[in-house]
Design a protein around this motif. Structure first.
Motif, PDB file in Angstrom:
ATOM      1  N   ILE A 195      -0.248   2.966  13.139  1.00 23.52           N
ATOM      2  CA  ILE A 195       0.493   2.099  12.229  1.00 23.52           C
ATOM      3  C   ILE A 195      -0.331   2.010  10.958  1.00 23.52           C
ATOM      4  N   GLU A 196       0.289   2.215   9.819  1.00 28.90           N
ATOM      5  CA  GLU A 196      -0.493   2.196   8.588  1.00 28.90           C
ATOM      6  C   GLU A 196       0.274   1.489   7.478  1.00 28.90           C
ATOM      7  N   GLY A 197      -0.434   0.684   6.729  1.00 31.72           N
ATOM      8  CA  GLY A 197       0.155   0.037   5.552  1.00 31.72           C
ATOM      9  C   GLY A 197      -0.687   0.350   4.332  1.00 31.72           C
ATOM     10  N   VAL A 198      -0.041   0.598   3.204  1.00 29.51           N
ATOM     11  CA  VAL A 198      -0.746   0.964   1.972  1.00 29.51           C
ATOM     12  C   VAL A 198      -0.110   0.199   0.809  1.00 29.51           C
ATOM     13  N   VAL A 199      -0.950  -0.377  -0.051  1.00 28.48           N
ATOM     14  CA  VAL A 199      -0.427  -1.014  -1.260  1.00 28.48           C
ATOM     15  C   VAL A 199      -1.192  -0.460  -2.451  1.00 28.48           C
ATOM     16  N   ALA A 200      -0.473  -0.006  -3.467  1.00 30.52           N
ATOM     17  CA  ALA A 200      -1.131   0.491  -4.673  1.00 30.52           C
ATOM     18  C   ALA A 200      -0.621  -0.305  -5.864  1.00 30.52           C
ATOM     19  N   ASP A 201      -1.556  -0.874  -6.597  1.00 27.41           N
ATOM     20  CA  ASP A 201      -1.160  -1.616  -7.804  1.00 27.41           C
ATOM     21  C   ASP A 201      -2.406  -1.794  -8.674  1.00 27.41           C
ATOM     22  N   TYR A 202      -2.169  -2.199  -9.907  1.00 24.14           N
ATOM     23  CA  TYR A 202      -3.295  -2.532 -10.778  1.00 24.14           C
ATOM     24  C   TYR A 202      -3.983  -3.778 -10.249  1.00 24.14           C
ATOM     25  N   GLY A 203      -5.317  -3.752 -10.275  1.00 21.25           N
ATOM     26  CA  GLY A 203      -6.093  -4.969 -10.054  1.00 21.25           C
ATOM     27  C   GLY A 203      -6.063  -5.573  -8.666  1.00 21.25           C
ATOM     28  N   MET A 219       8.188  -7.402   4.734  1.00 27.56           N
ATOM     29  CA  MET A 219       7.166  -7.595   3.705  1.00 27.56           C
ATOM     30  C   MET A 219       7.396  -6.687   2.497  1.00 27.56           C
ATOM     31  N   GLY A 220       8.492  -5.969   2.485  1.00 31.61           N
ATOM     32  CA  GLY A 220       8.835  -5.164   1.314  1.00 31.61           C
ATOM     33  C   GLY A 220       8.148  -3.811   1.250  1.00 31.61           C
ATOM     34  N   PHE A 221       7.775  -3.256   2.405  1.00 28.09           N
ATOM     35  CA  PHE A 221       7.104  -1.962   2.439  1.00 28.09           C
ATOM     36  C   PHE A 221       8.114  -0.844   2.681  1.00 28.09           C
ATOM     37  N   THR A 222       7.953   0.240   1.947  1.00 23.45           N
ATOM     38  CA  THR A 222       8.827   1.402   2.105  1.00 23.45           C
ATOM     39  C   THR A 222       8.223   2.390   3.099  1.00 23.45           C
ATOM     40  N   GLU A 223       9.099   2.957   3.912  1.00 22.83           N
ATOM     41  CA  GLU A 223       8.632   3.847   4.978  1.00 22.83           C
ATOM     42  C   GLU A 223       8.301   5.233   4.435  1.00 22.83           C
ATOM     43  N   MET A 224       7.151   5.740   4.849  1.00 23.22           N
ATOM     44  CA  MET A 224       6.732   7.067   4.387  1.00 23.22           C
ATOM     45  C   MET A 224       7.308   8.150   5.301  1.00 23.22           C
ATOM     46  N   PRO A 225       7.554   9.330   4.740  1.00 23.16           N
ATOM     47  CA  PRO A 225       8.060  10.426   5.560  1.00 23.16           C
ATOM     48  C   PRO A 225       6.915  11.067   6.344  1.00 23.16           C
ATOM     49  N   THR A 226       6.738  10.657   7.580  1.00 24.74           N
ATOM     50  CA  THR A 226       5.601  11.168   8.348  1.00 24.74           C
ATOM     51  C   THR A 226       6.032  12.239   9.336  1.00 24.74           C
ATOM     52  N   ASN A 227       7.223  12.816   9.123  1.00 18.50           N
ATOM     53  CA  ASN A 227       7.675  13.823  10.089  1.00 18.50           C
ATOM     54  C   ASN A 227       7.078  15.195   9.770  1.00 18.50           C
ATOM     55  N   PHE A 275       3.072   4.946 -13.890  1.00 22.16           N
ATOM     56  CA  PHE A 275       2.711   4.405 -12.578  1.00 22.16           C
ATOM     57  C   PHE A 275       3.578   3.192 -12.244  1.00 22.16           C
ATOM     58  N   THR A 276       4.102   3.159 -11.051  1.00 21.39           N
ATOM     59  CA  THR A 276       4.798   1.966 -10.575  1.00 21.39           C
ATOM     60  C   THR A 276       4.121   1.518  -9.291  1.00 21.39           C
ATOM     61  N   PRO A 277       3.963   0.194  -9.114  1.00 19.15           N
ATOM     62  CA  PRO A 277       3.313  -0.265  -7.881  1.00 19.15           C
ATOM     63  C   PRO A 277       4.141   0.102  -6.661  1.00 19.15           C
ATOM     64  N   VAL A 278       3.472   0.401  -5.574  1.00 20.13           N
ATOM     65  CA  VAL A 278       4.194   0.735  -4.344  1.00 20.13           C
ATOM     66  C   VAL A 278       3.571   0.037  -3.147  1.00 20.13           C
ATOM     67  N   LYS A 279       4.406  -0.182  -2.162  1.00 19.73           N
ATOM     68  CA  LYS A 279       3.935  -0.637  -0.850  1.00 19.73           C
ATOM     69  C   LYS A 279       4.553   0.318   0.166  1.00 19.73           C
ATOM     70  N   TYR A 280       3.719   1.017   0.883  1.00 18.48           N
ATOM     71  CA  TYR A 280       4.190   2.015   1.832  1.00 18.48           C
ATOM     72  C   TYR A 280       3.724   1.674   3.234  1.00 18.48           C
ATOM     73  N   PHE A 281       4.500   2.121   4.206  1.00 20.90           N
ATOM     74  CA  PHE A 281       4.021   2.008   5.589  1.00 20.90           C
ATOM     75  C   PHE A 281       4.486   3.213   6.388  1.00 20.90           C
ATOM     76  N   SER A 282       3.866   3.417   7.528  1.00 24.97           N
ATOM     77  CA  SER A 282       4.356   4.430   8.459  1.00 24.97           C
ATOM     78  C   SER A 282       3.874   4.080   9.859  1.00 24.97           C
ATOM     79  N   ILE A 283       4.644   4.527  10.840  1.00 28.04           N
ATOM     80  CA  ILE A 283       4.248   4.413  12.244  1.00 28.04           C
ATOM     81  C   ILE A 283       4.617   5.746  12.863  1.00 28.04           C
ATOM     82  N   ASP A 284       3.626   6.533  13.179  1.00 31.64           N
ATOM     83  CA  ASP A 284       3.970   7.842  13.751  1.00 31.64           C
ATOM     84  C   ASP A 284       2.789   8.415  14.529  1.00 31.64           C
ATOM     85  N   ARG A 285       3.056   9.570  15.112  1.00 38.64           N
ATOM     86  CA  ARG A 285       2.061  10.166  16.002  1.00 38.64           C
ATOM     87  C   ARG A 285       0.888  10.786  15.249  1.00 38.64           C
TER      88      ARG A 285
END
Lengths: 847, 497
Positions: free
Chosen positions: B373-381, B241-249, B345-355
């Protein structure tokens, strides 16, 4: 989420119709409630205490309804019914009014200054001419309990007291006294107690003992008296028996004492709005005056109605619907937020009643509009947000490695990140103080004392729990451990490790060693000293003597493998020999073209923000240093740039795997943008330039890359081979690599040497300065190292430029305090007069 | 293959009789060990329906070695008795005999002999009766003669207890002609060999049929953990789905990023000692972005950005407290703050799966740590409808198409929605996740532009895994008490099916 229990038939009577369970469940769902359970008092008692106790209990059907944690207005039957009736358009939201007393002065509550130290705030109000029934009375008590458990944070923030006003006479005094001086008959007791006795009495009370800690260790306890010295209550513990409410009570005095005034006002508003329904003048509340220690008088309850304006466009845009202004006003009105279109454009004026303390922002109003519209009526749309997905590099590596370790015959385990101190220390024959473990302050059991610092105990426990499985057992885990790290904002960091164990009738070191070889093959690291990997015998108390080796990759230690010590095996309740491997995998991260995310946040906000008021506090980022000289050579010359170009051919950064001050330092040493001939430099140059804005927040350099500006005389000094490391193409790179390796070894050794030991030892860093730039530094080092004494161990060394081409030798050593003194050392070294000018102690640390 | 000679003899013997032959009798008449006959039977059975063999078992009693000795020489006590001369025997002499010790006590209890302890020269033993009847020996002889059918059960058990008798079960075959009975047999080959292929002899050979009912040999391999298999699938879905993985370590987090930055007030119950693990070492965090911290403080204590705020005394000391993060949203907060620091600002789609960690009471479905499990989308509107749309797409990839949304409460999202999916098995709606739009009080202090909306959702990794793999107790799935057999046996993870 609080749960409210209401009698079904009573609820339906108040709602004016009956529902099937399914219908009511549906209604709750829409309104953001959850019909959690359908039960009866009898069922609850029989479930909790057994059937025998339940006989005779009521079998009236109860609905247990989950209410959102911020909706205090729905915590009792009265509020629920009101909310649902308004929502279903069957009732207009009542208007709550504060009124003066019909005759005479308002009731007064005087706060004395002594309360400041224990519970400084109080508010009060009067409910006049109430009619209680058993159900209303129960609900009245129940609401207090619900409020106490939720918004009042178990009475620590706010405590409510309700009293039969006709049994007491104002003005009331809220003061604080030493517990020995407070004496009264508490609710439902037959005799008087002092506060001290009460605290002892309630120690064993299943309900009240949870509140004792709030005032227990205070010198003064809060207490409310009436004008005749009758105790109304000793908040937040208990009310007096004298003023207790009965079914015959007509006039109720409500007081709330608090440590948080905002919450006290909200709680008082909640109590009186919910139950003023049963006053002879419904929804009116008689005011009370509260006199503060400073003499100021406030009238309570506030019952404030707040007005907010928002546009229907805002609601439509945020929710993703297209509804007219009038319709939105209607939707909001159904949520007890009386609203109307003002007629100015699409503006809506919303009135927030005192019952809706949860509405603090326009977005809360927007949500209510969406709820009234029906979440499930909102069209589901796909945002057009275009993004490219990236994996987090260490996770990507982990995923790939996991697959192949399983293919290599090892089975993946998944263990907890928390464990006992024993697991990571005693059982592994280590001292807890040596582990760099992060400690938990409030563990409920020994299983959660620390965050693990090694994956090994988890795997050994997994084997212990699976002893019935056929041998051999081969297990692995790739996961994070946590280590204290002062360079991080929180003082600790995760470290990704791979750990594997082999458990069988024979130790199988060759199996674990083979797995290491395979892993290195997968990671494209060759078996070789220097640039590859090799293992080297070492001693480690976890392992069997002579059966442990340290793993070195590109000269840097990454972990250990070996046969476990028999004591370790037995301490984990195992019986067979076992070999194990554990190492860091972060050193194997390659470089990525894309900048990967990190959780380190910039500490400094720069440039664009309107918040920043001070003008341009941070210094201009690119103040050009005077020197163009770097370890790669002179950046103003093509030779220097070429050396840098070669260096960067397979690296993204000058140092490590992220941009650092090392990059910006070198960047600044380059006089102008490099020509495209040096394509790698150019790529790097543009990349590093993009960090200009946050350069201050980049991690600092591990070593010095830019050399101080040299005087003109020595600039042309051809013999200064240090400045011309990359003069010849081929050796240059390996020399640089060797230098870095040396340095890493030195860091490792320094780190290692800091480990505590039994004998009192110190780690000393000496600066040995030569006479001039022509002194043969290797000879200097040779001389220094030739000094040998009992209790002296030389460590790693490096040459540090001090200027004018002169370098000093920085060499570490570990000494046993009792045997070697610094003066002794200095004397011994300065004895090499022809090479050594002076010796200084640069650092001295007890270990 | 058993000795062909025996096989053929056996076949001829079966041919001659009408009913059948007992393998034990055959063994004794052929003068071979019974096991040889059993081997022949097995190999004949393997050839197909040449003979039919019915397994029979019979029990009989046999003397043990000690029993045989007694049958031959008499019981220990009788031997003791007979070895005592009329003038008696010194006890030490008696004890030197092999049967002395056991026999002495038995003979004493039967009152056949007596001890004179006062006798000069040490204790001495005398007969008390003239003669004895050695019943034990007689019983054993009886058993030896006719397998003990005449002996009473009580006696047998008594002797069994003394380890003189043992009950032996003998298994034998009752062999008769099979449907394809023949006295001549052709040897069947078990496997194709390289030689057969080389010389073509396979064309003439008969091959033994395979038993396709049996299981094959399990491959020698490692296995991935089921929870991690499911994690891989969720990662895959997010990446699709085009989500970038967040550094959750970073398990250890400051209360500031875990709570305060999310507009979670400092008196919130989640910040209680009972719900969250606090650290004693390193106890406090340092280095907060100072300007941002001031804005967070202000929005909590006074409001701003269109908010009333919580109106309480916000304390830095509370924000500094280090904890084990209670949700990965702490990392999302860091990432969003970082995003806000970008020039544009650039729109982002982030996700992470961690403890994540909760200081909760443990039971069959709750552990102190689990994967979020978490998904986040940031964009205008972005709208609430967009959130529902994305959730619909996400859950469709999990094989969940029937979704509905319930209004809920969460301190840092508004609106907040709980997700329910219709469970065909349970015939009811079950909660499958949480979602919402981050509050302006969280986003605006970070410095994100006014028009930017951030939508997010989360769920646990353990629950779908337990459902997927039919695990009822979470401790069998996560932690060292894992059932490795379950790990070995777990299938690949296809969430959509």
């Amino acid at each position: 989420m609080p749960t409210v229990g209401v009698k079904r038939d009573l609820l339906f009577k108040s709602l004016g119709r009956t529902y099937t369970d399914e219908e009511f469940d549906e209604l709750c769902f829409e309104f953001g409630l959850e019909l959690d359970e359908i039960t009866s008092e009898k069922e609850i008692i029989s479930r909790e205490q057994g059937d025998s106790k339940a006989s005779g209990a009521s079998d009236v059907i109860l609905y247990k309804i989950d209410v959102p944690a911020n909706r205090y207005d729905l915590l009792c039957l009265e509020g629920l019914v009101r909310g649902l009736q308004v929502f279903k358009n069957k009732l207009e939201a009542p208007r709550y009014r504060r009124v003066g007393p019909v005759s005479g002065e308002p009731q007064q509550l005087i706060i004395t200054k002594e309360t400041a130290a224990v519970r400084p705030f109080a508010v009060a109000a009067v409910l006049r001419n109430m009619t209680f029934t058993q159900e209303r009375y129960d609900s009245f008590i129940e609401l207090q309990e619900k409020l106490h458990q939720n918004i009042c944070r178990k009475r620590s923030l706010v405590a409510i007291g309700t009293h039969d006003l006709d049994t007491i006479s104002g003005p009331f005094t809220y003061t604080a006294k030493p517990p020995g001086e407070i004496r009264f008959k508490p609710l439902n007791q037959t005799k008087e107690y002092t506060a001290t006795e009460l605290m002892a009495l309630y120690k064993n009370d299943s309900h009240l003992r949870h509140y004792l800690h709030i005032i227990e260790d205070k010198p003064l306890y809060p207490v409310i008296y009436d004008s005749n010295g009758v105790v109304l209550s000793m908040p937040p513990i208990i009310n007096g028996d004298h003023s207790k409410i009965t079914l015959n009570t007509k006039n109720v005095f409500v007081e709330c004492t608090a440590t948080d005034l905002t919450k006290a006002k909200t709680v008082l508003d909640m109590m009186v709005t919910m139950f003023s329904e049963y006053c002879s003048q419904p929804f009116t509340v008689e005011e009370a005056d509260v006199v503060c220690p400073d003499g100021k008088t406030c009238k309570y309850p506030e019952l404030a109605y707040r007005k907010e304006k928002l546009s229907s466009d805002f609601v439509n845009r945020k929710v993703g619907i297209n509804v007219s202004t009038e319709k939105i006003a209607q939707l909001l009105t159904r949520m007890c937020l009386r609203s109307e279109a003002t007629g100015v454009g699409d503006e809506i004026e919303v009135e927030i009643p005192p019952t809706r303390s949860d509405v603090i922002h326009a977005c809360d109003i927007m949500e209510d509009a969406a709820m009234a519209y029906g979440f499930n009526n909102i069209p589901r749309t796909t945002p057009r947000t275009y993004t490219v997905a990236n994996q987090f590099p260490i996770n990507k590596l982990t995923e790939l490695l996991r697959q192949d370790l399983a293919a290599a015959g090892f089975t993946e385990a998944l263990n907890f990140a928390l464990c006992s101190k024993e697991d990571i220390a005693d059982k592994l024959r280590k001292k807890i103080s040596d582990t760099r473990a992060a400690h938990i302050s409030n563990p409920k059991t020994a299983e959660f004392q620390v965050a693990r610092t090694t994956l090994l105990p988890g795997l050994l426990k997994t084997i212990a729990a699976n002893r019935k499985m056929p041998l051999p057992l081969r297990l692995f885990e790739i996961s994070d451990v946590v280590l204290k790290d002062e360079t991080k904002d929180v003082g600790a960091r995760n470290s990704r490790r791979v750990c594997a164990v082999y458990y069988n009738k024979s130790p199988g070191f060759e199996v674990i060693h083979g797995l290491l070889d395979r892993t290195m093959q997968l990671l494209e690291v060759k078996s070789a000293h220097g640039e590859g990997y090799h293992i080297q015998a070492t001693e480690d108390s976890t392992f069997f003597p002579g059966r442990c080796a340290e793993i070195f990759v590109r000269g840097k230690s990454v972990g250990r493998l070996g046969v476990l010590h028999p004591d370790v095996i037995t301490r984990f309740e195992l019986t067979m020999p076992c070999s194990a491997l554990e190492m860091d995998i972060e050193p194997f991260l390659g470089h990525t073209a894309e900048a990967s995310l990190t959780h380190d946040v910039p500490m400094q906000e720069v440039l664009k923000h309107k918040f920043i008021t001070q003008d341009d506090s941070s210094p201009a980022p690119s103040s050009r240093p005077t020197s163009t000289k770097t370890v790669f050579g002179d950046m103003s010359t093509p030779a220097g740039l070429k050396a840098l170009n070669d260096f960067l051919a397979d690296k993204s950064y000058v140092e490590g795997f992220v941009a650092s001050q090392a990059d910006t330092a070198i960047l600044d040493a380059i006089p102008s943008a490099p020509s495209p001939t040096f394509c790698h430099v150019l790529r790097w140059y543009n990349h590093i330039k993009s960090f200009q804005r946050e350069r201050a927040s980049l991690p600092s350099a591990e070593s010095q890359f830019v050399l101080p500006a040299a005087p003109p005389a020595s600039t042309d000094d051809a013999s200064d081979d240090d400045l011309d490391l990359f003069g010849s193409d081929d050796d240059a790179e390996s020399e640089e690599a060797a230098r870095i390796r040396e340095q890493r070894l030195a860091e490792y050794a320094a780190k290692k040497s800091k480990k505590p030991a039994l004998v009192a030892k110190s780690s000393i860093l000496l600066d040995v300065k030569p006479w001039d730039d022509e002194t043969d530094m290797s000879k200097v080092e040779e001389c220094v190292r030739s000094v040998s004494m009992d209790g002296l161990l030389w460590g790693q060394s490096k040459l540090v430029p001090v200027g004018y081409g002169i370098k000093k030798l920085q060499i570490g050593c570990v000494v046993e305090d009792d045997k070697v003194g610094t003066d002794l050392l200095e004397e011994a070294i300065t004895a090499f007069e022809e090479y050594v000018q002076s010796v200084d102690v640069a650092a001295f640390n007890k270990i | 293959m058993a000795d062909t000679g025996v096989v053929e003899t056996l076949l001829r013997r079966i041919e001659k009789v009408d009913d059948g032959v007992d393998s034990l009798e055959a063994a004794s008449s052929l003068g071979v060990d019974h096991q040889v006959i059993v081997g022949a039977v097995k190999s004949l059975q393997a050839l197909g329906d040449v003979i039919s063999a019915e397994l029979r078992s019979s029990k009989h009693w046999e003397l043990t070695d000690e029993g045989k000795e007694i049958a031959e020489q008499g019981s220990h006590e009788a031997r003791v008795f007979s070895s005592i001369p009329l003038e008696g025997l010194s006890q030490s002499e008696l004890m030197k005999l092999s049967f002395g010790k056991i026999g002495f006590s038995k003979a004493m209890s039967s009152k056949w002999i007596r001890v004179d302890k006062a006798h000069e020269g040490g204790p001495r033993i005398f007969r008390t009766v003239d003669s004895v009847e050695d019943q034990v020996r007689e019983k054993l002889l009886l058993v030896q003669k006719n397998s003990g059918s005449q002996l009473e059960e009580k006696d047998k058990n008594e002797l069994k207890k003394r380890k003189l008798l043992s009950e032996v079960t003998v298994k034998s075959y009752w062999m008769s002609k099979g449907n394809s009975f023949s006295t001549t047999i052709t040897k069947q080959e078990t496997e194709l060999t390289p030689e057969m292929i080389a010389n073509g002899s396979w064309k003439e050979k008969k091959f033994k049929p395979y038993n396709f009912e049996a299981l094959g040999v399990a491959p020698d391999c490692g296995h991935l953990h089921p929870l991690m298999k499911v994690r891989t699938q969720f990662r895959q879905i997010f990446l699709e789905m085009g989500f970038t993985e967040m550094p959750t370590n970073n398990f250890i987090e400051s209360s500031f990023w875990n709570f305060d930055s999310l507009f979670q007030p400092q008196q919130h119950p989640a910040r209680d000692q009972h719900d969250t693990f606090f650290l004693s070492d390193p106890a406090l965090a340092h280095d907060f972005p100072q300007d941002y911290l001031e804005r967070v403080k202000k929005v909590h204590s006074e409001g701003g950005y269109g908010s009333q705020g919580y109106k309480y005394d916000w304390k830095i000391e509370e924000a500094q407290k280090n904890i084990l993060r209670t949700h990965t949203t702490a990392v999302s907060a860091r990432m969003l703050y970082k995003l806000a620091q970008q020039e544009k600002f650039t729109p982002v789609k982030y996700f992470s799966i961690d403890r994540v960690f909760r200081n909760e009471t443990l039971d069959a479905t709750h552990l102190a740590e689990f994967h979020q499990i978490e998904g986040v989308v940031a964009d205008y509107g972005l709208t609430l409808g967009d959130l529902m749309g994305i959730l619909h797409q996400f859950y469709t990839k999990l094989g969940i198409t029937k979704l509905r949304f319930k209004p809920a409460y969460n301190p840092y999202t508004e609106p907040s929605m709980e997700l329910f999916s219709y469970h065909e098995g349970l015939k009811k709606w079950v909660e499958v996740g949480n979602s919402g739009v981050f509050r302006p009080e969280m986003l605006l202090p970070m410095g994100l532009p006014e028009g930017v909306s951030v939508i997010a959702w989360g769920l646990s990794l353990e629950r779908p895994t337990m459902i997927k793999y039919g695990i009822n107790n979470i401790r069998e799935l996560v932690g060292h008490k894992v059932n490795l057999q379950m790990v070995y046996d777990s299938p690949i993870c296809r969430l959509e099916s």
